[in-house]
Design an enzyme around this catalytic site. Structure first.
Site, short mmCIF file in Angstrom:
data_model
loop_
_atom_site.label_atom_id
_atom_site.label_comp_id
_atom_site.label_asym_id
_atom_site.label_seq_id
_atom_site.Cartn_x
_atom_site.Cartn_y
_atom_site.Cartn_z
N ASP A 24 -9.48 31.21 35.79
CA ASP A 24 -9.58 31.92 34.50
C ASP A 24 -8.87 33.25 34.70
O ASP A 24 -8.25 33.50 35.76
CB ASP A 24 -11.05 32.13 34.07
CG ASP A 24 -11.20 32.21 32.55
OD1 ASP A 24 -10.77 33.24 31.97
OD2 ASP A 24 -11.69 31.26 31.92
N HIS A 62 -7.47 24.62 21.52
CA HIS A 62 -7.85 24.83 20.11
C HIS A 62 -7.84 26.31 19.73
O HIS A 62 -7.83 26.64 18.56
CB HIS A 62 -9.20 24.15 19.79
CG HIS A 62 -10.41 24.97 20.07
ND1 HIS A 62 -11.56 24.91 19.32
CD2 HIS A 62 -10.66 25.89 21.05
CE1 HIS A 62 -12.46 25.74 19.81
NE2 HIS A 62 -11.95 26.34 20.85
#
Ligand SMILES: C[S@@+](CC[C@H](N)C(=O)[O-])C[C@H]1O[C@@H](n2cnc3c(N)ncnc32)[C@H](O)[C@@H]1O
Length: 399
Positions: free
Chosen positions: A264, A307
């Site tokens: 991340d 998304h």
């Protein structure tokens, strides 16, 4: 397609009810879906307007007030005895008459019960008293609802055009009179960053994960055939946040071969590394807009990543992954909503509305997913679903 007749819905309800008695996956969600279809088939327009435009908005408002005055917590603590209107008014600082009217509407909406002269908690209101749900209610009421309320004016003003994908002048900015992107607004507007974190952790609670039994066949698709000579890494979770997926995956597949790596942004990984909790995976800072540093892993998972981004940015994220993939071996696992054009679910379309309101991006149909993957040089191998779970698992590989 015409709505199914009441008799057909009742039949489906009976079938789902039998499945529910046998504890079958998805049966609870099927019962809810059929119950909603039954209400839609039976309700006359005046009842529909009453429910949708007064009863439900008033319920949401009363629940937001309940959060402010800790009404659900007081009823939970009161246990089986419950609390009279006067006692509840005293605890919450309300005028008795006003408190009783607001609470009575929550009884009518099945959030509370009333008997023996007292208001009582329900299983639902007890859960809503938990911090994650209290924060979720405040986030949805204060931050999200304003964007939805503004849809009619906003889209009239913008001549019913789709907002520029991923742009900074969407419904959220219009409603909150800000130029900031959603995430920056959260940071600049305490305590909504914290509330949003709670909302994210709460919204999937109680649902199956892609690696749970009966969803994606992990043993068959990625453990079998694992080749330690290609790479010693079994799974890389790209944009895996605080590591909840990798931790659960490692616990479920304790005797698996190969390493698991969480990636991340630097700030997120710093938080993970600072924790004193024992870790069953490695953690590595990686910006997914730069080339993937781990080559030839068996699988790369991206859970609710694409998304958040426009097609153009989504293709860039995938293109940065492609050179790391070993042809015929590495699998790309997208855990995302696939919106059905034929039978869209409330879970899928309401998330699509969230994405439209806050990020000016979209949830994608199967055709959209195939197109975005093809642009990056990938092809869909299979799409796995689990009954009652909004997100599918799209398995892809080098085309
Ligand atoms: C919607 S969250 C999904 C987190 C996790 N995969 C899950 O499903 O709960 C999106 C994640 O993308 C990460 N992210 C955003 N931009 C990134 C970047 N440029 N490189 C790597 N990670 C990024 C965020 O820090 C966040 O953890």
């Amino acid at each position: 397609m015409a709505s199914p007749p009441v008799a057909a819905i009742l039949e489906s309800l009976a079938t789902a009810g039998k499945a529910f008695d046998k504890n079958e996956a998805g049966s609870r969600e099927a019962l809810i879906e059929n119950s909603r279809a039954l209400v839609a088939a039976l309700e006359i327009p005046s009842e529909f307007i009453q429910r949708s435009f007064w009863a439900e908005p008033a319920m949401s408002a009363n629940i937001a007030i309940a959060v402010d005055v800790k009404l659900f917590q007081h009823l939970k603590e009161a246990g089986d005895a419950g609390l009279s209107g006067a006692a509840l008014a005293e605890k919450t600082g309300f005028d008795v008459d006003l408190l009783e009217r607001l609470a009575r509407h929550l009884v009518a909406m099945n959030i509370l019960t009333y008997h023996d002269g007292a208001f009582h908690a329900t299983a639902l209101s007890k859960s809503l008293a938990e911090e994650n749900y209290q924060h979720s209610i405040s986030f949805c009421y204060d931050a999200a609802r304003a964007s939805f309320n503004g849809f009619p004016e906003f889209f009239k003003k913008t001549a019913y055009k789709s907002p520029a994908s991923g742009g900074l002048d969407g419904p959220f900015q219009d409603a909150h009179k800000t130029k900031l992107p959603f995430f920056e607004w959260l940071v600049a507007t305490p305590p909504y960053l914290q509330y949003f974190g709670s909302f994210m952790s709460a919204y999937r609670a109680g649902k199956a994960n892609w690696y749970d039994a009966g969803f994606y066949p992990v043993a068959e698709r990625i453990i079998t055939g694992f080749d330690a000579e290609a790479s010693d890494v079994l799974l890389v979770d790209v944009g895996g946040g605080g590591g909840h997926d990798v931790a659960a995956f490692a616990a479920q597949y304790a005797s698996r071969p190969g390493k698991i790596v969480l990636q991340d942004r630097e700030s997120v990984i710093a938080g993970v590394l600072a924790s004193t909790e024992e870790r069953s995976y490695e953690a590595q800072p990686h910006d997914f807009f730069t080339p993937q540093p781990i080559h030839a892993a068996r699988a790369y998972s991206l859970h609710s990543i694409l998304h958040d981004w426009s097609d153009e940015k989504g293709v860039k994220i995938l293109e940065n992954l492609v050179p790391a993939l070993k042809k015929g071996y590495s699998r790309v696992l997208l855990n995302e909503i696939v919106v059905s054009e034929e039978k869209p679910t409330l879970a899928a379309t309401s998330m699509d509305m969230m994405m439209l309101a806050h990020f000016a991006v979209r949830e994608r149909t199967e055709a959209n997913w195939r197109a975005i993957l093809a642009k990056a040089g990938l092809k869909v191998v299979n799409i796995y679903t689990y009954p009652g779970v909004a997100e599918s698992l799209i398995e892809a590989e080098l085309a």
